[in-house]
Scaffold this active site. Structure first.
Site: not given
Ligand code: GLU
Ligand code: ZN
Length: 310
Positions: A243-245
């Site tokens: 994911a983006k994180r």
């Protein structure tokens, strides 16, 4: 042989999706097969505007190609007539029934100790016509596909081996259309793969759980099932799905930071066992000696350090 790349335009293409697409592409090209690109934008509310073009751009940049022109007919949002006519046929065979359960009701029904996670308890299965009528006055129902006791599906996955699933016990009656009228992923993907003549499906093993239900739909629709290969995912350092994180794991970010497609392909090939060294290579160059058997069977867990330290 016909394979497909079936991205959902809900976000950006990250290295995990990219690796699954690379492998699907390699499986087809190594066998001299054809590939179609289909955009899975069933849920228009979740689709991100322009994400389809970004995905096309990323795939092309990686050196992957396909054999169809991406006309509107290859967008699921334009194929609702197909899904609706199948729903009508299934309903005429008495294989569907309306489900009025709210999320909350479902969560409660499934919260009993030892209750199989995700199994629909059959709450709405045997409602009388008059009950249905009165519930319908309150809300639109979803539609569920009836799964009878003893519905067991077995198949041989090219990566995962023999998989046997008792769908009645594990999943129960499953949704084929949501209350807002959108067909379920399970139904749409099967109808599209049948209509487009797809013979080989290679995808991330997060979808392995869906396959028995999809095979049951093939049986019901009297269509011959495809060959499946479910490949391991790339996970973040925390063991969760990318994911983006997790940082700059999207193809677009890598490209914008000056990464080269050969470096990305080389890393992807190394990460799943197609190459022993992290060295730049093109997708095309991987075709010649590609064998599914070379694939590592375990997930790739990223550490912040191994990401593109080529
Ligand atoms: N569109 C689905 C996804 O992006 C893939 C569907 C499939 O391969 O069956 O997760
Ligand atoms: Zn229900």
């Amino acid at each position: 042989m016909l394979a497909r790349l079936a991205p959902s335009p809900t976000g950006y293409l990250h290295i995990g999706n990219a690796r699954s697409f690379l492998l699907a592409w390699l499986q087809a090209r190594a066998a001299g097969g054809e590939i179609i690109l289909r955009i899975e934008d069933l849920d228009q509310a979740r689709a991100v505007g322009g994400a389809d073009r970004e995905i096309v751009r990323d795939l092309e940049w990686l050196g992957l190609d396909w054999d169809n022109e991406l006309t509107p007919n290859y967008y699921q949002s334009n194929r609702f007539h197909l899904y609706q006519s199948a729903l009508d046929r299934l309903a005429a065979q008495d294989l569907l029934y309306p489900c009025y359960c709210s999320r909350k009701e479902l969560a409660e029904a499934m919260s009993a100790p030892h209750y199989p996670a995700g199994r629909y308890p059959g709450t709405c299965r045997d409602m009388t016509e008059s009950e249905r009528k009165s519930r319908r006055a309150e809300k639109e129902p979803a539609l569920r596909f009836r799964v009878d006791p003893g519905t067991v599906v077995e198949f041989n996955d090219l990566i995962c081996g023999t998989i046997r699933s008792d769908i009645f016990e594990e999943t129960g009656d499953f949704i084929v259309a949501r209350a807002d009228g959108i067909p379920s992923y399970q139904l749409a993907v099967v109808l599209d793969d049948i209509a487009m003549g797809v013979t080989h499906i290679l995808r991330g093993n997060d979808l392995l759980d869906s396959t028995p239900r999809q095979l049951l739909l093939y049986q019901t629709l009297k269509a011959s099932p495809p060959t499946y290969a479910h490949v391991p995912l790339i996970l973040g350092p925390d063991g969760k799905r990318l994911a983006k994180r997790h940082g700059s794991v999207s193809i677009a970010e890598i490209r914008e930071a000056g990464g080269r497609p050969e470096e990305v392909i080389g890393w992807l090939a190394w990460s799943c066992g197609l190459r022993t060294k992290k060295r730049g290579v093109t997708a095309r160059e991987l075709v010649q000696d590609f064998e599914l058997a070379q694939l590592k069977r375990n997930e790739t867990r990223l550490t912040s350090l191994n990401l593109f330290s080529l």
